[in-house]
Design a protein around this motif. Structure first.
Motif, PDB file in Angstrom:
ATOM      1  N   UNK A  11      12.207   7.981  -0.726  1.00 15.01           N
ATOM      2  CA  UNK A  11      13.465   8.394  -0.077  1.00 15.01           C
ATOM      3  C   UNK A  11      14.333   7.194   0.294  1.00 15.01           C
ATOM      4  N   UNK A  12      13.741   6.011   0.394  1.00 11.20           N
ATOM      5  CA  UNK A  12      14.491   4.828   0.826  1.00 11.20           C
ATOM      6  C   UNK A  12      14.705   3.807  -0.293  1.00 11.20           C
ATOM      7  N   UNK A  13      14.032   3.985  -1.428  1.00 12.59           N
ATOM      8  CA  UNK A  13      14.088   2.969  -2.475  1.00 12.59           C
ATOM      9  C   UNK A  13      14.311   3.607  -3.836  1.00 12.59           C
TER      10      UNK A  13
ATOM     11  N   UNK B  24       0.800  -1.228   0.000  1.00  8.01           N
ATOM     12  CA  UNK B  24       0.000   0.000   0.000  1.00  8.01           C
ATOM     13  C   UNK B  24       0.833   1.278   0.000  1.00  8.01           C
ATOM     14  N   UNK B  25       2.126   1.175  -0.289  1.00  4.77           N
ATOM     15  CA  UNK B  25       2.970   2.382  -0.323  1.00  4.77           C
ATOM     16  C   UNK B  25       3.452   2.700  -1.735  1.00  4.77           C
ATOM     17  N   UNK B  26       3.369   1.715  -2.641  1.00  7.72           N
ATOM     18  CA  UNK B  26       3.750   1.961  -4.024  1.00  7.72           C
ATOM     19  C   UNK B  26       2.855   1.118  -4.928  1.00  7.72           C
ATOM     20  N   UNK B  27       2.311   1.732  -5.957  1.00 11.47           N
ATOM     21  CA  UNK B  27       1.444   1.009  -6.877  1.00 11.47           C
ATOM     22  C   UNK B  27       1.768   1.401  -8.311  1.00 11.47           C
TER      23      UNK B  27
ATOM     24  N   UNK C 114       3.836   4.813 -11.919  1.00 12.68           N
ATOM     25  CA  UNK C 114       4.098   4.343 -10.554  1.00 12.68           C
ATOM     26  C   UNK C 114       3.888   5.517  -9.600  1.00 12.68           C
ATOM     27  N   UNK C 115       3.133   5.279  -8.541  1.00  8.90           N
ATOM     28  CA  UNK C 115       2.901   6.289  -7.508  1.00  8.90           C
ATOM     29  C   UNK C 115       3.339   5.704  -6.177  1.00  8.90           C
ATOM     30  N   UNK C 116       4.128   6.468  -5.435  1.00 11.51           N
ATOM     31  CA  UNK C 116       4.661   5.967  -4.156  1.00 11.51           C
ATOM     32  C   UNK C 116       4.652   7.081  -3.128  1.00 11.51           C
ATOM     33  N   UNK C 117       4.577   6.678  -1.869  1.00 16.42           N
ATOM     34  CA  UNK C 117       4.673   7.648  -0.787  1.00 16.42           C
ATOM     35  C   UNK C 117       6.093   8.217  -0.754  1.00 16.42           C
ATOM     36  N   UNK C 118       6.168   9.480  -0.373  1.00 18.08           N
ATOM     37  CA  UNK C 118       7.461  10.169  -0.388  1.00 18.08           C
ATOM     38  C   UNK C 118       8.498   9.450   0.466  1.00 18.08           C
ATOM     39  N   UNK C 119       8.101   8.961   1.632  1.00 20.83           N
ATOM     40  CA  UNK C 119       9.045   8.243   2.498  1.00 20.83           C
ATOM     41  C   UNK C 119       9.599   7.005   1.805  1.00 20.83           C
ATOM     42  N   UNK C 120       8.762   6.306   1.049  1.00 22.84           N
ATOM     43  CA  UNK C 120       9.207   5.104   0.335  1.00 22.84           C
ATOM     44  C   UNK C 120      10.230   5.482  -0.728  1.00 22.84           C
TER      45      UNK C 120
END
Length: 881
Positions: free
Chosen positions: A845-847, A800-803, A837-843
């Protein structure tokens, strides 16, 4: 517009403490633009809540707590009605039009505290702005706001007192309360009366819960201007205050406008953790019916009689063969069309007729297309004779046919004899296949003509006998109009000549009364049908069966037709979607057409400025072109935007300006000439355009006054299609009441780089829904979110953090490709695909995301999410780029 505000403030203590009375200043200061419908203050601890007016006439909630606690939670729930506010709708007193000016003595007595600068707030404000001679008062204030907006950086600081102006000038940075205090000091030093304001500031947006925009508390100022009163200014954003600013408290100093004022007490100091949660959202109406009543009332109030029609498309649940992929006509499609039309004639329009009409022959197609029309005339047509239903009667014998032909001739008063027509392709050879009566109507009487032949031989073309008459073998001087009767077993196929509505109706009645069996009607549709007649047509279109709805005076009738058609289609085994791993529509259109009940009452002809407003708004919102259509979009599609069709933005801008500047009166011809050369596809085809004027003034049939929106595809549920149609109708109301005059947007590469992606399309549609909500027509966004999810299903999801979703791709038009038969199909490169691709900003920053060993870069979508996109070749097609 209606707004809901939920504001919760929490104080968490290491252990239980006692509290002084808490003063809550989060209640709106209502005026003619803000009406409070609900106001509720609640605390998690027992408390006596008293609503009072303070020294500055602020509505406050004084909360006297009756017990200690380790958590203090104060919640304010509001429901407001907010009207648009023009921040410059005021008239200054004559002496205050230029600055500096002097307040009157009675004003000075009241305004004294608001003009004084406390020593601790004083600062050298000339560092950022200083008065240079006499100037226009409003322009001076705008200049101050711009200087502070440019010169003071914005920072988020939820807690703490306002920073002293001197420190703000040194740092050139501050929170909104810091900049507001600095602005107040600057203007007070110039002699103006200024009060500080706190409240809610929001860009009102319609959103779904999982993507709600962020909002917050804000601080600004109000300056007292003679003649205008207190006028709101926001130095943080650099503009005058409009309806987006909801004041809750005003005062001389920042402490006077603190959202919460109070303290705790105990034997020792206790650690406290503060947090706040604010939710501001436009209230929406989930019922399409209630929204539609509002839309129809708005149209009626504006004197707009706006009809709407549509062209939904259907395919079999097991669609096989060329007629359900690329070909227009086919035997199975014709059978479905007849079955569909017969159900309409039996259940919906009893005593109507079902008429087969010939269609246009398109280049590259072997046979002309057809349409099966259900026609309801002024004079109802009686049902078939008892037992004359299709298949229920035996084949007509020669005597029955002779009597029928004789009865028709006598009723028409035409003495020319019926000519036998032979079909060389039918058995038995040499026997009449059909009977032909030369026939026309002068306007006063029926007339026949002697063609000078004893018999006819039909051509080898396909179709009814009436379309196979050998006119080329007959004298050129004859009238090529004839009534054709073709016995077909237990039915009579009757082909009607081209006639005006009145003789057409009379001829149908004569034939129907004399017919010894069920009549299968064929022939030509009368031109210029009376408004009292109704027609629904089932037409052959490439790959689909197209339904042409009758003009509907309201949205309610349009929705009723969609529901009827869906119900009948399910019985017949038809559907509006193609099966597959990724669901899609039929591949055909679901166009919307808007016009008037008659040419005299057409609302577009006398309102060219309204048309320009519609066209400009659609150009500014790509979601209206891309979100509700199929996967085939872009310049080479069946519905390209005007700015995708190699048209210069300047040309469009000039044309729309001319529409806006046309004088009053019926301007149908000027409208047509201004836009018809610009609303086309790449090849100049006026039919293939997102907003098509092909049916506005169509040669040679003349004016029809229809504006067609083609970037729409059939959806799986009638409710979805109805919602989209209501959205269009609501936008017409909005753009008539509030004309949109913004200069056309030169999108350049952004048009496809951003708006072929699902996230940007949703963001754009949110803006459209927000405009309507602020106008007073607030759609619940969830039904459009469902359409969006169906159009762009998730292909991959990680916790649920990247789709990843499939996006749109504008397949390019290729050069002409020779094919056997020489048809004119247009080749496009459909081998490419685009994903998002849509992802949360925190994700992010780490990936990192790699596709085929290449890193795909993300960019900011909003404060919480980032987006990336990539294109790839999904298949090895020939030809392709």
């Amino acid at each position: 517009m209606r707004v809901q505000i939920s504001n919760v403030v929490r104080y968490r203590y290491a252990k239980a403490v006692s509290f002084s009375p808490q003063i809550v200043r989060l209640l709106p200061r209502t005026d003619q633009a803000i009406v409070t419908h609900r106001l509720q203050t609640t605390l998690n601890l027992p408390a006596d809540i008293q609503y009072r007016r303070d020294l500055f006439d602020n509505l406050i909630a004084k909360c006297v707590l009756q017990a200690p606690g380790s958590l203090l939670e104060i919640a304010v729930q509001l429901e407001l009605e907010i009207w648009r506010r023009n921040p410059f709708h005021f008239l200054l007193a004559g002496h205050a039009a230029e600055f500096p000016f002097e307040y009157a003595d009675h004003e000075k007595q009241v305004l004294g505290p608001f003009r004084a600068v406390r020593p601790e707030d004083d600062a050298n404000t000339d560092e950022i702005w200083s008065l240079n001679g006499k100037c226009d008062t409003v322009e001076m204030l705008l200049d101050v706001l711009r200087a502070l907006h440019r010169g003071i950086g914005y920072e988020v600081r939820l807690e703490g007192q306002a920073r002293p102006p001197k420190e703000v000038l040194e740092l050139r940075s501050g929170a909104c309360r810091d900049t507001a205090l600095l602005c107040a000091v600057l203007l007070r030093k110039l002699g103006l009366a200024v009060r500080l304001v706190s409240g809610f500031y929001c860009e009102f947006e319609v959103e779904v819960a999982d993507r709600r925009a962020e909002r917050g508390l804000h601080a600004w100022i109000e300056v007292y201007l003679p003649g205008a009163g207190w006028v709101g200014l926001d130095p943080t954003n650099g503009f005058f205050c409009d309806e987006r600013f909801i004041p809750t408290a005003v005062g001389v100093n920042m402490v006077d406008v603190a959202a919460i004022e109070g303290s705790y007490y105990g034997k020792e100091r206790v650690e406290c953790v503060f947090d706040t949660q604010l939710d501001i959202q436009l209230m929406t109406e989930p019922s399409l019916t209630k929204l539609a009543h509002r839309v129809e009332a708005t149209l009626a109030g504006a004197g707009l009689q706006l009809t709407m029609g549509g062209e939904p498309t259907f395919i079999p649940q097991k669609a096989e063969g060329p007629e359900w992929s690329y070909a227009a006509v086919g035997p199975e499609k014709l059978d479905y069309a007849y079955r569909f039309a017969n159900v309409i004639a039996e259940r919906v329009w009893p005593e109507a007729i079902v008429l087969y009409t010939p269609g246009k022959l398109y280049p590259g197609e072997v046979n002309p297309r057809w349409a099966i029309n259900v026609i309801r005339m002024d004079q109802p047509v009686a049902g078939p004779p008892e037992g004359a239903a299709a298949g229920a009667s035996p084949a007509l014998n020669h005597d029955e046919t002779e009597r029928f032909l004789q009865t028709i001739g006598e009723a028409l008063g035409v003495h020319e004899r019926w000519l036998p027509a032979m079909d060389p392709q039918a058995a038995p050879a040499g026997q009449p296949h059909a009977w032909v009566l030369p026939l026309d109507h002068t306007g006063d009487a029926w007339v026949g003509e002697n063609w000078g032949v004893q018999a006819l031989t039909l051509t080898a073309a396909e179709g009814p006998a009436g379309l196979r008459l050998p006119f080329n073998d007959l004298p050129a001087t004859i009238s090529k109009r004839a009534l054709v009767v073709e016995p077909q077993g237990g039915t009579l196929a009757v082909f009607l000549p081209p006639l005006l509505p009145e003789p057409f109706s009379a001829l149908v009645q004569i034939i129907n009364r004399a017919a010894p069996a069920k009549v299968c009607w064929q022939g030509y549709m009368p031109p210029d049908l009376p408004g009292s007649w109704s027609v629904i047509a089932f037409a052959a279109d490439p790959g689909v069966l197209e339904v042409n709805l009758p003009p509907c005076p309201t949205w309610f009738e349009y929705r009723q037709w969609l529901e009827r058609l869906q119900e009948i289609a399910l019985e017949l085994g038809l559907t509006t979607t193609r099966p597959g791993n990724v669901p899609t529509g039929t591949g055909g259109g679901n166009h919307l057409l808007f016009g008037g009940p008659s040419l005299e009452e057409n609302p577009f002809f006398t309102r060219p400025g309204w048309l320009a407003s519609i066209l400009r708004y659609w150009q500014h919102h790509p979601a209206l072109a891309y979100l509700f259509t199929g996967h085939y979009v872009g310049p080479s599609s069946q519905a390209p935007r005007p700015d995708e069709s190699a048209k210069l933005i300047l040309d469009l801008e000039l044309a729309y300006r001319q529409l806006e500047n046309l004088e009053s009166g019926d301007r149908r011809q000027e409208i047509h000439e201004l836009v018809r050369h610009l609303h086309t596809d790449l090849e100049g085809n006026t039919h293939r355009s997102e907003t098509s004027f092909d049916k506005f003034w169509q040669f040679p049939s003349g004016t029809r006054g229809l504006l067609e929106f083609r970037a729409l595809e059939s959806l799986p549920h009638p409710e979805w299609s109805s919602a989209v149609a209501l959205l269009w109708r609501a936008l017409f109301c909005y753009l008539h009441d509030q004309p949109f005059r913004a200069t056309l947007e030169d999108w350049g590469g952004r048009l496809h780089d951003q708006y072929l992606l699902p996230s940007f399309l949703w963001k754009d549609l949110t803006g459209v829904l927000s405009d309507l909500a602020q106008f007073g027509i607030a759609f619940d966004p969830h039904i459009f979110r469902e359409i969006w999810r169906w159009r762009f299903p998730v292909l991959l999801e990680l916790d649920s953090v990247m789709s990843v979703r499939r996006a749109l791709e504008a397949w390019p038009l290729l050069a002409e490709v020779p094919t056997s038969g020489g048809n004119t199909s247009r080749f496009v490169d459909g081998s490419m695909e685009r994903w998002e691709a849509v992802a949360q900003t925190d994700w992010v920053n780490r990936h990192a995301l790699y596709v085929n060993h290449r890193e795909v870069l993300f960019r900011k979508l909003d404060s919480r999410e980032m987006v990336a996109a990539f294109r790839f070749r999904k298949s090895a097609l020939y030809p392709s780029l």
